[in-house]
Write an enzyme that holds these catalytic residues in place. Structure first.
Site, PDB file in Angstrom:
ATOM      1  N   HIS A   1       4.207   3.209  -6.451  1.00  0.00           N
ATOM      2  CA  HIS A   1       4.980   1.986  -6.219  1.00  0.00           C
ATOM      3  C   HIS A   1       4.003   0.909  -5.775  1.00  0.00           C
ATOM      4  CE1 HIS A   1       8.816   4.174  -6.497  1.00  0.00           C
ATOM      5  NE2 HIS A   1       8.152   5.163  -5.928  1.00  0.00           N
TER       6      HIS A   1
ATOM      7  N   ASP B   1      13.758   5.234 -10.887  1.00  0.00           N
ATOM      8  CA  ASP B   1      13.252   5.894  -9.671  1.00  0.00           C
ATOM      9  C   ASP B   1      13.608   5.120  -8.411  1.00  0.00           C
ATOM     10  OD1 ASP B   1      11.788   7.954  -8.281  1.00  0.00           O
ATOM     11  OD2 ASP B   1      10.321   6.409  -7.840  1.00  0.00           O
TER      12      ASP B   1
ATOM     13  N   HIS C   1      14.720  10.731 -10.986  1.00  0.00           N
ATOM     14  CA  HIS C   1      14.703  10.742  -9.517  1.00  0.00           C
ATOM     15  C   HIS C   1      15.965  11.524  -9.151  1.00  0.00           C
ATOM     16  CE1 HIS C   1      14.573   9.001  -5.365  1.00  0.00           C
ATOM     17  NE2 HIS C   1      15.876   9.156  -5.464  1.00  0.00           N
TER      18      HIS C   1
ATOM     19  N   ASP D   1       3.500   9.594  -5.542  1.00  0.00           N
ATOM     20  CA  ASP D   1       4.667   8.815  -5.106  1.00  0.00           C
ATOM     21  C   ASP D   1       4.243   7.844  -3.994  1.00  0.00           C
ATOM     22  OD1 ASP D   1       7.185   7.757  -4.806  1.00  0.00           O
ATOM     23  OD2 ASP D   1       8.096   9.570  -3.962  1.00  0.00           O
TER      24      ASP D   1
ATOM     25  N   HIS E   1       4.656   0.707   2.831  1.00  0.00           N
ATOM     26  CA  HIS E   1       5.515  -0.211   3.589  1.00  0.00           C
ATOM     27  C   HIS E   1       4.685  -0.862   4.678  1.00  0.00           C
ATOM     28  CE1 HIS E   1       9.240   1.241   1.768  1.00  0.00           C
ATOM     29  NE2 HIS E   1       8.802   2.475   1.928  1.00  0.00           N
TER      30      HIS E   1
ATOM     31  N   GLY F   1       9.221   6.627   2.688  1.00  0.00           N
ATOM     32  CA  GLY F   1       8.003   6.794   1.889  1.00  0.00           C
ATOM     33  C   GLY F   1       6.777   6.310   2.633  1.00  0.00           C
TER      34      GLY F   1
HETATM   35 ZN   LIG Z   1      11.817   8.913  -6.600  1.00  0.00          ZN
END
Ligand SMILES: [Zn+2]
Length: 422
Positions: A61, A153, A180, A306, A310, A325
Site C-alpha cells: 500500500h 483489497d 481479501h 502487505d 500509517h 496494518g
Molecule cells: Zn487485504
C-alpha cells in the site's frame, strides 16, 4: 557493471553456484565463472553474499493518491529498494481508488506524486467502482493501462453475484483476481484474533471463520468461472486446507503469506497493543505453525509484505482506535529468514522473485542473459531493526528493535544501484 564473487541463486534456471553477473544498460548480458572485468567496468564485490533476481512484492500500500501523510510513492518505493525489492505491486485502496484507466496509466508511468519511483511499480486495479463492491469496471481497459491484477483489497466483495459477474467479465485477462478474504459481517467491530488472548484482554475477536468462509467461496467462484485467482495474506490453517482441497480438484489458485503472520501470534497484542493490529489479525500459534509448514511444503506460492504504513499518531493509540496494518518492506528479508531459518535459499528466492514474476506476468524473476537487470544482493548477517530510520513514512512494525538474521546489501533496478552498503 560486474557483480563478482557472490553465490548466484536463480531458481528459474536451477542455478545455485558461485557465478559472476554482468549488467549492461538495463539488461543482464552475461552470467559465468570468473568473468574478467573490462578496463572501464564498475565492479560490485559480492563476496560472502547471495546474488538473486530482484525481489518482487506483489502486495503493498503506497497510499498515493490520497494519503501522502502515511506514505508517498517516492518514500514507499525507496523503502522497497532498501528492503531488496526491485518491483512492487500497489493496492488500489487509495483516494480516489485505482478504478480508472487514466489514473492507472499515470501511476504506472510514475506521474503520480512527486519524484520518480525508486523501483518498478505495478498498479493493481480495483474490481468494483470505488471499491464499493457494487458496479463492475472495464477490466480490459484497466489491463491495457497497466493493471497486473484486480482486487478490492481492504474490503471483501460481499455480493457473490457481483464477484461472479466480474470474474466472468475478466476471465480472459491474464491478470488474476486477488481475494481479501474477510466476511465483513462476521468481522464487524473486531480488533484482533478471537481466542484466549482476546478474552483475557476483553477485546472483540475475529475468528478464522471470517477468513475461511470467503476463501472457500472465492475458490468456488474461481472454479466455476475459470478466472485466474490469488488469495492475499493467508493467515489461517483452514485457508491453507481449502487451497489444498481446491488444488486437489483442479482449481489452481495461488496464495501469499506475510512475514508477520509467519512469525507472530496474537500473544503479541498483549505487549504491543495497537502496534500489533493488522488485518487479517495475528492468529494463534497453531495457525502460524501451519503457515510455516505450508511454505516448506510448497502450498504457499509467494511472500508478500502487505506493507501498510500509517502515521505515528494513528498507530500509537489504544488498540480499539489504532489504524490497521504496519510497515513491512524494510524488514521483510530478515523477518522471513527469522520465521523460517531452515528454508533452503533457492526456495527463499523462488518465493520472493521467481514465483511473483510468474504469477503476475512481470519482467524479472530470473537473471538469464537478456532479462531485466534487476538484482538483489543479500547476506546472512545479524542486524537490529530501527524503525525510526525507515525510508517509509510508516515507522511502526512489530519487528522494531528485534535482531534479524538476514539483510539486504544492494538493490539494482534496471541496472542502477539504488541502495548499497557493505
Ligand atoms: Zn487485504
Amino acid at each position: 557493471m560486474l557483480i563478482t564473487g557472490g553465490r548466484l541463486i536463480d531458481p528459474a534456471r536451477g542455478i545455485d553456484a558461485m557465478l559472476d553477473v554482468r549488467l549492461h544498460g538495463e539488461v543482464v548480458t552475461e552470467v559465468g565463472e570468473h568473468i574478467v572485468a573490462r578496463p572501464d567496468e564498475e565492479i560490485f564485490d559480492a563476496t560472502g553474499a547471495y546474488v538473486a533476481p530482484g525481489f518482487i512484492d506483489p502486495h503493498v500500500h503506497l497510499r498515493e493518491p490520497g494519503f501522502p501523510e502515511k506514505e508517498t510513492i517516492a518514500t514507499g518505493t525507496l523503502a522497497a529498494a532498501r528492503g531488496g525489492f526491485t518491483a512492487v505491486a500497489c493496492m488500489p485502496n487509495t483516494n480516489p481508488a485505482l478504478d480508472d484507466p487514466n489514473l492507472l496509466a499515470k501511476l504506472a508511468a510514475g506521474e503520480i506524486g512527486d519524484g520518480q519511483p525508486r523501483c518498478r511499480l505495478y498498479p493493481i486495479a480495483a474490481i468494483t467502482l470505488g471499491r464499493r463492491g457494487e458496479s463492475l469496471l472495464d477490466y480490459g481497459a484497466l489491463s491495457r493501462a497497466g493493471a497486473v491484477a484486480f482486487s478490492d483489497d481492504g474490503s471483501t466483495i460481499m455480493n457473490a453475484r457481483v464477484l461472479v459477474d466480474a470474474a466472468l467479465a475478466a476471465r480472459d485477462l491474464a491478470a488474476p483476481f486477488i481475494s481479501h478474504a474477510e466476511d465483513e459481517h462476521l468481522a464487524a467491530g473486531t480488533v484482533m484474533n478471537a481466542g484466549p488472548v482476546a478474552e483475557a484482554l476483553g477485546l472483540a475477536g475475529a475468528s478464522p471463520l471470517c477468513e475461511d468462509i470467503i476463501v472457500a467461496r472465492d475458490l468456488l467462484i474461481a472454479r466455476q468461472t475459470g478466472k485466474s485467482w490469488h488469495i492475499a495474506h493467508c493467515s489461517t490453517a483452514g485457508a491453507l486446507e481449502l487451497i489444498r482441497f481446491a488444488r486437489s480438484i483442479g482449481t489452481t489458485a495461488s496464495c501469499e503469506v506475510t512475514p508477520h503472520h509467519l512469525f507472530f501470534t496474537d500473544e503479541a497484542v498483549r505487549t504491543l497493543g495497537g502496534r500489533a493490529k493488522v488485518n487479517p489479525p495475528l492468529r494463534s500459534a497453531m495457525d502460524a505453525r501451519a503457515l510455516r509448514d505450508a511454505v516448506r511444503a510448497g502450498t504457499i506460492d509467494c511472500f508478500a509484505t502487505d506493507h501498510a504504513p500509517h502515521t505515528a499518531a494513528e498507530k500509537s493509540v489504544e488498540i480499539r482506535s489504532a489504524a490497521v496494518g504496519f510497515s513491512g518492506l524494510e524488514i521483510a528479508v530478515g523477518a522471513y529468514a527469522l520465521a523460517l531459518p531452515d528454508l533452503p535459499l533457492p526456495r527463499f528466492v523462488e518465493l520472493l522473485s521467481t514465483n511473483p514474476a510468474r504469477l503476475f506476468h512481470l519482467p524479472g524473476g530470473t537473471l538469464a542473459p537478456g532479462s531485466a537487470a534487476d538484482v538483489t544482493i543479500f547476506a546472512d548477517e545479524q542486524w537490529r531493526v530501527d524503525a525510526a530510520h525507515f525510508a517509509s513514512k510508516g515507522r511502526s512494525t512489530p519487528f522494531d528493535g528485534m535482531m534479524l538474521p538476514r539483510r539486504v546489501l544492494a538493490t539494482f533496478v534496471a541496472g542502477r544501484l539504488i541502495q548499497g552498503e557493505a
